[in-house]
Design a protein around this motif. Structure first.
Motif, PDB file in Angstrom:
ATOM      1  N   VAL A   1       9.308  14.684 -12.548  1.00  0.00           N
ATOM      2  CA  VAL A   1       8.549  13.986 -11.513  1.00  0.00           C
ATOM      3  C   VAL A   1       7.098  14.444 -11.546  1.00  0.00           C
ATOM      4  O   VAL A   1       6.172  13.633 -11.437  1.00  0.00           O
ATOM      5  CB  VAL A   1       9.161  14.248 -10.126  1.00  0.00           C
ATOM      6  CG1 VAL A   1       8.356  13.541  -9.038  1.00  0.00           C
ATOM      7  CG2 VAL A   1      10.617  13.810 -10.085  1.00  0.00           C
ATOM      8  N   LEU A   2       6.897  15.750 -11.710  1.00  0.00           N
ATOM      9  CA  LEU A   2       5.542  16.295 -11.775  1.00  0.00           C
ATOM     10  C   LEU A   2       4.738  15.642 -12.887  1.00  0.00           C
ATOM     11  O   LEU A   2       3.530  15.396 -12.728  1.00  0.00           O
ATOM     12  CB  LEU A   2       5.598  17.810 -11.978  1.00  0.00           C
ATOM     13  CG  LEU A   2       4.256  18.539 -12.038  1.00  0.00           C
ATOM     14  CD1 LEU A   2       3.488  18.391 -10.722  1.00  0.00           C
ATOM     15  CD2 LEU A   2       4.473  20.026 -12.370  1.00  0.00           C
ATOM     16  N   LYS A   3       5.362  15.347 -14.000  1.00  0.00           N
ATOM     17  CA  LYS A   3       4.644  14.700 -15.095  1.00  0.00           C
ATOM     18  C   LYS A   3       4.127  13.334 -14.664  1.00  0.00           C
ATOM     19  O   LYS A   3       2.979  12.966 -14.958  1.00  0.00           O
ATOM     20  CB  LYS A   3       5.542  14.571 -16.323  1.00  0.00           C
ATOM     21  CG  LYS A   3       4.866  13.933 -17.525  1.00  0.00           C
ATOM     22  CD  LYS A   3       3.629  14.717 -17.986  1.00  0.00           C
ATOM     23  CE  LYS A   3       3.979  16.017 -18.659  1.00  0.00           C
ATOM     24  NZ  LYS A   3       2.802  16.649 -19.282  1.00  0.00           N
ATOM     25  N   HIS A   4       4.953  12.570 -13.942  1.00  0.00           N
ATOM     26  CA  HIS A   4       4.488  11.283 -13.415  1.00  0.00           C
ATOM     27  C   HIS A   4       3.335  11.484 -12.429  1.00  0.00           C
ATOM     28  O   HIS A   4       2.376  10.710 -12.417  1.00  0.00           O
ATOM     29  CB  HIS A   4       5.636  10.560 -12.713  1.00  0.00           C
ATOM     30  CG  HIS A   4       6.628   9.929 -13.635  1.00  0.00           C
ATOM     31  ND1 HIS A   4       6.347   8.791 -14.369  1.00  0.00           N
ATOM     32  CD2 HIS A   4       7.908  10.270 -13.937  1.00  0.00           C
ATOM     33  CE1 HIS A   4       7.411   8.451 -15.089  1.00  0.00           C
ATOM     34  NE2 HIS A   4       8.365   9.335 -14.842  1.00  0.00           N
TER      35      HIS A   4
ATOM     36  N   GLY B   1      10.656   8.661 -10.844  1.00  0.00           N
ATOM     37  CA  GLY B   1       9.452   9.480 -10.881  1.00  0.00           C
ATOM     38  C   GLY B   1       8.164   8.686 -10.708  1.00  0.00           C
ATOM     39  O   GLY B   1       7.271   9.080  -9.945  1.00  0.00           O
ATOM     40  N   ALA B   2       8.041   7.551 -11.379  1.00  0.00           N
ATOM     41  CA  ALA B   2       6.817   6.749 -11.294  1.00  0.00           C
ATOM     42  C   ALA B   2       6.619   6.201  -9.888  1.00  0.00           C
ATOM     43  O   ALA B   2       5.492   6.164  -9.370  1.00  0.00           O
ATOM     44  CB  ALA B   2       6.867   5.614 -12.308  1.00  0.00           C
ATOM     45  N   ALA B   3       7.707   5.784  -9.247  1.00  0.00           N
ATOM     46  CA  ALA B   3       7.617   5.248  -7.887  1.00  0.00           C
ATOM     47  C   ALA B   3       7.161   6.317  -6.903  1.00  0.00           C
ATOM     48  O   ALA B   3       6.378   6.044  -5.982  1.00  0.00           O
ATOM     49  CB  ALA B   3       8.968   4.669  -7.464  1.00  0.00           C
ATOM     50  N   VAL B   4       7.642   7.545  -7.094  1.00  0.00           N
ATOM     51  CA  VAL B   4       7.237   8.650  -6.219  1.00  0.00           C
ATOM     52  C   VAL B   4       5.746   8.935  -6.393  1.00  0.00           C
ATOM     53  O   VAL B   4       5.029   9.189  -5.412  1.00  0.00           O
ATOM     54  CB  VAL B   4       8.080   9.906  -6.513  1.00  0.00           C
ATOM     55  CG1 VAL B   4       7.513  11.124  -5.801  1.00  0.00           C
ATOM     56  CG2 VAL B   4       9.526   9.679  -6.097  1.00  0.00           C
ATOM     57  N   ALA B   5       5.258   8.894  -7.618  1.00  0.00           N
ATOM     58  CA  ALA B   5       3.835   9.130  -7.874  1.00  0.00           C
ATOM     59  C   ALA B   5       2.968   8.077  -7.181  1.00  0.00           C
ATOM     60  O   ALA B   5       1.938   8.400  -6.575  1.00  0.00           O
ATOM     61  CB  ALA B   5       3.565   9.147  -9.374  1.00  0.00           C
ATOM     62  N   LYS B   6       3.382   6.831  -7.241  1.00  0.00           N
ATOM     63  CA  LYS B   6       2.626   5.761  -6.584  1.00  0.00           C
ATOM     64  C   LYS B   6       2.658   5.930  -5.067  1.00  0.00           C
ATOM     65  O   LYS B   6       1.660   5.673  -4.372  1.00  0.00           O
ATOM     66  CB  LYS B   6       3.191   4.399  -6.990  1.00  0.00           C
ATOM     67  CG  LYS B   6       2.913   4.042  -8.446  1.00  0.00           C
ATOM     68  CD  LYS B   6       3.561   2.726  -8.824  1.00  0.00           C
ATOM     69  CE  LYS B   6       3.309   2.409 -10.300  1.00  0.00           C
ATOM     70  NZ  LYS B   6       3.989   1.169 -10.730  1.00  0.00           N
ATOM     71  N   ARG B   7       3.814   6.360  -4.553  1.00  0.00           N
ATOM     72  CA  ARG B   7       3.930   6.575  -3.111  1.00  0.00           C
ATOM     73  C   ARG B   7       3.022   7.717  -2.651  1.00  0.00           C
ATOM     74  O   ARG B   7       2.358   7.617  -1.616  1.00  0.00           O
ATOM     75  CB  ARG B   7       5.381   6.876  -2.747  1.00  0.00           C
ATOM     76  CG  ARG B   7       5.622   7.155  -1.265  1.00  0.00           C
ATOM     77  CD  ARG B   7       5.198   5.999  -0.395  1.00  0.00           C
ATOM     78  NE  ARG B   7       5.441   6.269   1.016  1.00  0.00           N
ATOM     79  CZ  ARG B   7       4.767   5.701   2.010  1.00  0.00           C
ATOM     80  NH1 ARG B   7       3.808   4.828   1.752  1.00  0.00           N
ATOM     81  NH2 ARG B   7       5.047   5.989   3.266  1.00  0.00           N
TER      82      ARG B   7
ATOM     83  N   VAL C   1      -6.260  19.065 -14.624  1.00  0.00           N
ATOM     84  CA  VAL C   1      -5.990  20.330 -13.958  1.00  0.00           C
ATOM     85  C   VAL C   1      -4.562  20.765 -14.275  1.00  0.00           C
ATOM     86  O   VAL C   1      -3.615  20.028 -14.013  1.00  0.00           O
ATOM     87  CB  VAL C   1      -6.165  20.206 -12.426  1.00  0.00           C
ATOM     88  CG1 VAL C   1      -6.005  21.574 -11.768  1.00  0.00           C
ATOM     89  CG2 VAL C   1      -7.504  19.583 -12.075  1.00  0.00           C
ATOM     90  N   LYS C   2      -4.407  21.945 -14.830  1.00  0.00           N
ATOM     91  CA  LYS C   2      -3.073  22.426 -15.185  1.00  0.00           C
ATOM     92  C   LYS C   2      -2.310  22.833 -13.926  1.00  0.00           C
ATOM     93  O   LYS C   2      -2.837  23.570 -13.087  1.00  0.00           O
ATOM     94  CB  LYS C   2      -3.171  23.626 -16.130  1.00  0.00           C
ATOM     95  CG  LYS C   2      -1.810  24.113 -16.623  1.00  0.00           C
ATOM     96  CD  LYS C   2      -1.955  25.249 -17.608  1.00  0.00           C
ATOM     97  CE  LYS C   2      -0.595  25.743 -18.094  1.00  0.00           C
ATOM     98  NZ  LYS C   2      -0.711  26.862 -19.041  1.00  0.00           N
ATOM     99  N   PRO C   3      -1.079  22.367 -13.757  1.00  0.00           N
ATOM    100  CA  PRO C   3      -0.297  22.757 -12.582  1.00  0.00           C
ATOM    101  C   PRO C   3      -0.028  24.265 -12.572  1.00  0.00           C
ATOM    102  O   PRO C   3       0.019  24.918 -13.615  1.00  0.00           O
ATOM    103  CB  PRO C   3       1.010  21.976 -12.749  1.00  0.00           C
ATOM    104  CG  PRO C   3       0.696  20.872 -13.700  1.00  0.00           C
ATOM    105  CD  PRO C   3      -0.349  21.411 -14.617  1.00  0.00           C
ATOM    106  N   ILE C   4       0.158  24.791 -11.384  1.00  0.00           N
ATOM    107  CA  ILE C   4       0.581  26.175 -11.206  1.00  0.00           C
ATOM    108  C   ILE C   4       2.099  26.169 -11.058  1.00  0.00           C
ATOM    109  O   ILE C   4       2.648  25.413 -10.257  1.00  0.00           O
ATOM    110  CB  ILE C   4      -0.079  26.803  -9.966  1.00  0.00           C
ATOM    111  CG1 ILE C   4      -1.594  26.884 -10.155  1.00  0.00           C
ATOM    112  CG2 ILE C   4       0.505  28.189  -9.680  1.00  0.00           C
ATOM    113  CD1 ILE C   4      -2.334  27.300  -8.909  1.00  0.00           C
ATOM    114  N   PHE C   5       2.778  27.000 -11.825  1.00  0.00           N
ATOM    115  CA  PHE C   5       4.240  27.069 -11.789  1.00  0.00           C
ATOM    116  C   PHE C   5       4.689  28.336 -11.084  1.00  0.00           C
ATOM    117  O   PHE C   5       4.317  29.444 -11.478  1.00  0.00           O
ATOM    118  CB  PHE C   5       4.821  27.038 -13.205  1.00  0.00           C
ATOM    119  CG  PHE C   5       4.543  25.771 -13.961  1.00  0.00           C
ATOM    120  CD1 PHE C   5       4.908  24.546 -13.443  1.00  0.00           C
ATOM    121  CD2 PHE C   5       3.894  25.801 -15.190  1.00  0.00           C
ATOM    122  CE1 PHE C   5       4.658  23.370 -14.128  1.00  0.00           C
ATOM    123  CE2 PHE C   5       3.632  24.629 -15.890  1.00  0.00           C
ATOM    124  CZ  PHE C   5       4.018  23.412 -15.350  1.00  0.00           C
TER     125      PHE C   5
END
Length: 270
Positions: free
Chosen positions: A23-26, A212-218, A247-251
């Motif tokens: 999901v994060l990738k989307h 995942g794509a739908a969550v990103a749009k939301r 920006v690189k995500p923080i894990f």
């Protein structure tokens, strides 16, 4: 608008483990200039066989960590956690919280023979939220569900191509094939990591759907409504398919150093 929150504040993303990376990738593609902090609760994974009370406790603990990091919104990138905890989370916190749900509605719309399959965890399939999805969107279609016990654990360990993982996928996909499903919902955020294997098993004629794509749009819609989009983000929206995060995500994780290694490994292959 939330004036106390800076537009360049991060978005917090949580999952029971590494699955929410899909999901994060989307999210990073859709909102390439946003900052993201991802929390994998791998020490307590999988959530699918845990009680709703336990899942809620973990979600509150993680939400507190992400909010302490300055999160301007939260994404619960886990179907099981959403089913168990999204309502109490929204009641308790004032910031926006976006959840996941198996894509029954788009699957029903996409199916040509009105037979759809759902691969998910036991916790998701037994949830009231999933029952409500079937009640609202399952009319006129046959829904065949399959709990995928043990699959999350394989993916958590980065075992995407091992014989044991492939055997589980064969076992869990077969009932859906036998039922004639022409559309299958990947009802857990971990499962897109083995999407290619699932597609090979069920055949190219079967459509696989995740959310995942739908969550990103939301998320983008909500940030826009609250005037919390990072200034450069709106320019990315039209080119989301081609955007790469600046920006690189923080894990973060409750798990071990091995979990960190697996997260880095899986992030590179997405």
């Amino acid at each position: 608008m939330c004036p106390a929150i800076a537009v360049n504040a991060p978005v917090g993303v949580m999952d029971s483990g590494v699955g929410g990376l899909t999901v994060l990738k989307h999210l990073t593609r859709q909102l390439a200039h946003e900052h993201f902090i991802y929390y994998a609760d791998s020490a307590y994974a999988p959530y699918g066989n845990q009680s709703a009370v336990k899942i809620q406790q973990r979600c509150f603990a993680i939400a507190d960590i992400l909010i302490a990091q300055g999160a301007k919104a939260l994404v619960v990138a886990c179907n099981t956690a959403t089913a168990a905890a999204i309502s109490p989370l929204r009641e308790h916190y004032s910031l926006s919280i976006i959840g996941m749900e198996p894509a029954v509605k788009p699957a029903a719309a996409a199916s040509k023979n009105s037979i759809i399959g759902v691969l998910a965890t036991t916790g998701t399939l037994k949830s009231a939220q999933f029952a409500a999805l079937l009640e609202h969107y399952g009319h006129g279609v046959q829904v065949v569900t399959q709990a995928c016990v043990g699959l999350v654990e394989c993916i958590e360990q980065g075992q995407l191509d091992q014989a044991h993982t492939l055997a589980l996928l064969e076992t869990y996909c077969q009932p859906l094939i036998d039922a004639g499903a022409d559309t299958i919902v990947l009802g857990c955020t971990h499962y897109p990591f083995v999407r290619a294997h699932i597609q090979k098993i069920v055949g190219p004629q079967v459509t696989l759907i995740d959310t995942g794509a739908a969550v990103a749009k939301r998320l983008q819609q909500i940030l826009e409504e609250q005037n919390l989009l990072n200034p450069a983000t709106s320019a990315d929206a039209g080119n989301a398919q081609h955007a790469t995060s600046s920006v690189k995500p923080i894990f973060l994780t409750s798990g071990s150093q091995e979990t960190q290694r697996v997260m880095q490994q899986l992030w590179q292959i997405l």
